[in-house]
Design a protein around this motif. Structure first.
Motif, short mmCIF file in Angstrom:
data_model
loop_
_atom_site.label_atom_id
_atom_site.label_comp_id
_atom_site.label_asym_id
_atom_site.label_seq_id
_atom_site.Cartn_x
_atom_site.Cartn_y
_atom_site.Cartn_z
N SER A 1 0.81 -1.22 0.00
CA SER A 1 0.00 0.00 0.00
C SER A 1 0.85 1.27 0.00
O SER A 1 0.33 2.35 -0.26
CB SER A 1 -0.93 0.01 1.21
N ASP A 2 2.13 1.17 0.28
CA ASP A 2 3.01 2.34 0.30
C ASP A 2 3.72 2.59 -1.03
O ASP A 2 4.63 3.42 -1.09
CB ASP A 2 4.07 2.19 1.40
N LEU A 3 3.31 1.92 -2.08
CA LEU A 3 3.97 2.12 -3.38
C LEU A 3 3.67 3.51 -3.92
O LEU A 3 2.54 3.98 -3.87
CB LEU A 3 3.47 1.09 -4.40
N PRO A 4 4.70 4.17 -4.46
CA PRO A 4 4.44 5.45 -5.12
C PRO A 4 3.63 5.22 -6.40
O PRO A 4 3.65 4.13 -6.97
CB PRO A 4 5.84 5.99 -5.42
N ASP A 5 2.93 6.27 -6.85
CA ASP A 5 2.11 6.17 -8.06
C ASP A 5 2.97 5.86 -9.28
O ASP A 5 4.09 6.36 -9.41
CB ASP A 5 1.38 7.49 -8.33
N MET A 6 2.42 5.07 -10.19
CA MET A 6 3.06 4.79 -11.48
C MET A 6 2.04 4.14 -12.39
O MET A 6 1.14 3.44 -11.94
CB MET A 6 4.31 3.94 -11.33
N ILE A 7 2.17 4.38 -13.69
CA ILE A 7 1.26 3.82 -14.68
C ILE A 7 2.10 3.03 -15.69
O ILE A 7 3.07 3.54 -16.24
CB ILE A 7 0.48 4.93 -15.44
N PHE A 8 1.70 1.79 -15.93
CA PHE A 8 2.38 0.91 -16.88
C PHE A 8 1.49 0.69 -18.10
O PHE A 8 0.30 0.43 -17.96
CB PHE A 8 2.65 -0.46 -16.24
N ASP A 9 2.07 0.78 -19.28
CA ASP A 9 1.35 0.46 -20.51
C ASP A 9 1.36 -1.06 -20.68
O ASP A 9 2.19 -1.61 -21.39
CB ASP A 9 2.02 1.14 -21.71
N GLY A 10 0.41 -1.71 -20.01
CA GLY A 10 0.34 -3.15 -20.07
C GLY A 10 -0.22 -3.69 -21.38
O GLY A 10 -0.08 -4.86 -21.68
N MET A 11 -0.85 -2.84 -22.18
CA MET A 11 -1.42 -3.29 -23.45
C MET A 11 -0.36 -3.34 -24.54
O MET A 11 -0.25 -4.33 -25.25
CB MET A 11 -2.57 -2.37 -23.88
N GLY A 12 0.42 -2.29 -24.67
CA GLY A 12 1.40 -2.22 -25.75
C GLY A 12 2.84 -2.32 -25.29
O GLY A 12 3.74 -2.49 -26.09
N GLY A 13 3.07 -2.17 -23.98
CA GLY A 13 4.41 -2.24 -23.45
C GLY A 13 5.32 -1.15 -23.98
O GLY A 13 6.51 -1.37 -24.17
N GLU A 14 4.76 0.05 -24.21
CA GLU A 14 5.55 1.12 -24.80
C GLU A 14 6.10 2.10 -23.78
O GLU A 14 7.12 2.74 -24.04
CB GLU A 14 4.71 1.89 -25.82
N TYR A 15 5.46 2.26 -22.63
CA TYR A 15 5.90 3.28 -21.69
C TYR A 15 5.55 2.91 -20.26
O TYR A 15 4.71 2.05 -19.98
CB TYR A 15 5.25 4.64 -22.01
#
Length: 112
Positions: free
Chosen positions: A32-46
């Motif tokens: 629960s203490d993870l900092p925010d982040m967004i992964f492009d799980g669909m295309g794996g681009e960013y």
């Protein structure tokens, strides 16, 4: 089955997909203490590392959050950046080099 779609405003950095970092994140995903982040799980681009300042909610189910307007206090950006860098460094000390670029405000549409 459908596609979840969010609009995000994030103060942080956008980096190319990094398998090594993605694997490290997967190992602690439920923390629960993870900092925010967004992964492009669909295309794996960013991957976007930074503080989420706005999340529209999932358009797949309509506007979940009611009012979609958000005022962002830009005078707090340096404080937000410092806090994020500290939190990220505590959780992923071996990946602090990923933040070796200026933080920017990223506003983007994300599918998952």
């Amino acid at each position: 089955m459908g596609i979840s779609t969010h609009v995000y405003a994030i103060l942080g950095v956008k980096i190319p997909w990094n398998d090594e970092f993605n694997d490290a994140h997967e190992q602690v995903y439920d923390d629960s203490d993870l900092p925010d982040m967004i992964f492009d799980g669909m295309g794996g681009e960013y991957t976007v590392l930074g503080k989420i300042l706005f999340d529209s909610g999932d358009f797949r189910w309509g506007f979940e959050k009611g009012d979609v307007w958000k005022t962002i206090d830009t005078t707090k950006f340096s404080e937000i950046e410092r806090e994020y860098r500290d939190a990220f460094s505590r959780k992923f000390p071996q990946f602090t080099h990923l933040l070796n670029q200026p933080f920017e405000l990223h506003v983007f549409l994300h599918w998952s």
